[in-house]
Design an enzyme around this catalytic site. Structure first.
Site, PDB file in Angstrom:
ATOM      1  N   ARG A  44      15.856  49.917  19.411  1.00 14.24           N
ATOM      2  CA  ARG A  44      15.736  50.323  18.004  1.00 14.24           C
ATOM      3  C   ARG A  44      14.796  49.414  17.221  1.00 14.24           C
ATOM      4  O   ARG A  44      15.057  49.072  16.070  1.00 14.24           O
ATOM      5  CB  ARG A  44      17.121  50.384  17.337  1.00 14.24           C
ATOM      6  CG  ARG A  44      18.144  51.237  18.066  1.00 14.24           C
ATOM      7  CD  ARG A  44      17.718  52.704  18.165  1.00 14.24           C
ATOM      8  NE  ARG A  44      18.630  53.443  19.025  1.00 14.24           N
ATOM      9  CZ  ARG A  44      18.419  53.660  20.320  1.00 14.24           C
ATOM     10  NH1 ARG A  44      17.320  53.229  20.899  1.00 14.24           N
ATOM     11  NH2 ARG A  44      19.287  54.338  21.038  1.00 14.24           N
ATOM     12  N   SER A 103      23.844  56.155  12.838  1.00 11.63           N
ATOM     13  CA  SER A 103      24.519  54.891  13.133  1.00 11.63           C
ATOM     14  C   SER A 103      24.189  53.871  12.047  1.00 11.63           C
ATOM     15  O   SER A 103      23.021  53.629  11.744  1.00 11.63           O
ATOM     16  CB  SER A 103      24.065  54.352  14.491  1.00 11.63           C
ATOM     17  OG  SER A 103      24.438  55.229  15.528  1.00 11.63           O
ATOM     18  N   GLU A 108      21.083  49.456  11.220  1.00 13.39           N
ATOM     19  CA  GLU A 108      20.153  50.394  11.829  1.00 13.39           C
ATOM     20  C   GLU A 108      19.569  51.318  10.765  1.00 13.39           C
ATOM     21  O   GLU A 108      18.438  51.762  10.872  1.00 13.39           O
ATOM     22  CB  GLU A 108      20.853  51.215  12.920  1.00 13.39           C
ATOM     23  CG  GLU A 108      19.913  52.132  13.669  1.00 13.39           C
ATOM     24  CD  GLU A 108      20.485  52.661  14.980  1.00 13.39           C
ATOM     25  OE1 GLU A 108      20.265  53.839  15.277  1.00 13.39           O
ATOM     26  OE2 GLU A 108      21.146  51.886  15.704  1.00 13.39           O
TER      27      GLU A 108
END
Length: 265
Positions: free
Chosen positions: A142, A184, A254
């Site tokens: 990520r 998320s 995130e």
């Protein structure tokens, strides 16, 4: 530069935010530094003091096969990419059928499901600062170090779209809530899961106003209707504080928090 007024309480997936002017990026001659590039707003929480905002024009919404590579404009929605790959029997993009967003945002955060990530089949990225080969980009879970607006990404083509993989990814997402969220909330720490940690410190199902760490999946901050930025920030900071105190683990967001008053990580 053209501007567009966007109501983020309707446009963003978490359904939070006022209406703000967003500059439409037609090409790289415009001033884009110090501005935040929004895509389809699937992982964004916008506050009352956002930075300057920019958005790619629709001319960057395309997908084509060229020189045996797949070229995709950064404004192209993930569902459109998955449909194109199914139609043309192209493998390795099945996970996009259940991963919302536009190509630019997916590349910028190296989005994916488990080990299936957008960078797996990337060849190079075209940005406002030039073309960067995959090996020239720092990337990981990520994360990428791309600093300028992504305009296009080029991928290698492998044949064999796998409908069974589509079903697998659908099952992987079944425990995620359908209530509005920004996906998320936190990145999974190494060798652990953010959802487990949030649940372990007693925050699963905790609701402040209309915002809640979902009872279905603790790492999803959901909006039950009329949720506010301040309530979302309270829960985010509370989770970071409790997990740090209990496990000495710093939860890293995130979702992108767009407010000049807050620098959260």
């Amino acid at each position: 530069m053209k501007k567009q007024s966007i109501n983020f309480s309707k446009f963003s997936s978490i359904k939070i935010g006022d209406s703000y002017e967003v500059s439409i990026l037609e090409d790289c001659s415009a001033v884009y530094k110090d501005a935040y590039l929004i895509g389809s707003c699937n992982n964004i929480l916008i506050g009352t003091n956002p930075p300057p905002l920019i958005k790619l024009s629709k001319k960057y919404d395309y997908i084509k096969i060229e020189d045996n590579t797949l070229k995709i404009g950064a404004a192209t929605p993930s569902g459109k990419i998955a449909s194109f790959c199914k139609k043309h029997d192209i493998a390795n993009f099945e996970f996009l059928s259940h991963l919302p967003g536009t190509l630019g945002g997916l590349v910028f955060m190296n989005a994916g499901l488990k080990e299936y990530e957008i960078f797996n089949n990337l060849l190079w990225v075209t940005t406002c600062e030039g073309i960067f080969l995959k090996d020239e980009i720092e990337y990981g879970y990520r994360f990428t170090n791309i600093k300028s607006p992504i305009l296009e990404a080029t991928f290698k083509i492998e044949k064999g779209f796998n409908i069974e993989m589509v079903e697998l990814f659908k099952k992987m997402r079944q425990n995620q809530p359908s209530t509005p969220s920004a996906g998320s909330c936190f990145k999974n720490p190494k060798n652990d899961y953010a959802g487990r940690l949030i649940e372990a410190v007693g925050l699963k199902g905790l609701r402040v106003g209309a915002m809640e760490f979902s009872k279905e999946h603790a790492n999803f901050l959901v909006n039950h209707g009329g949720g506010t930025f301040d309530d979302a920030i309270y829960l985010i900071q509370e989770a970071q504080k409790r997990v740090l105190n209990e496990f000495k683990i710093k939860l890293e967001c995130e979702i992108a928090i767009l407010d000049t008053r807050y620098i959260l990580s």
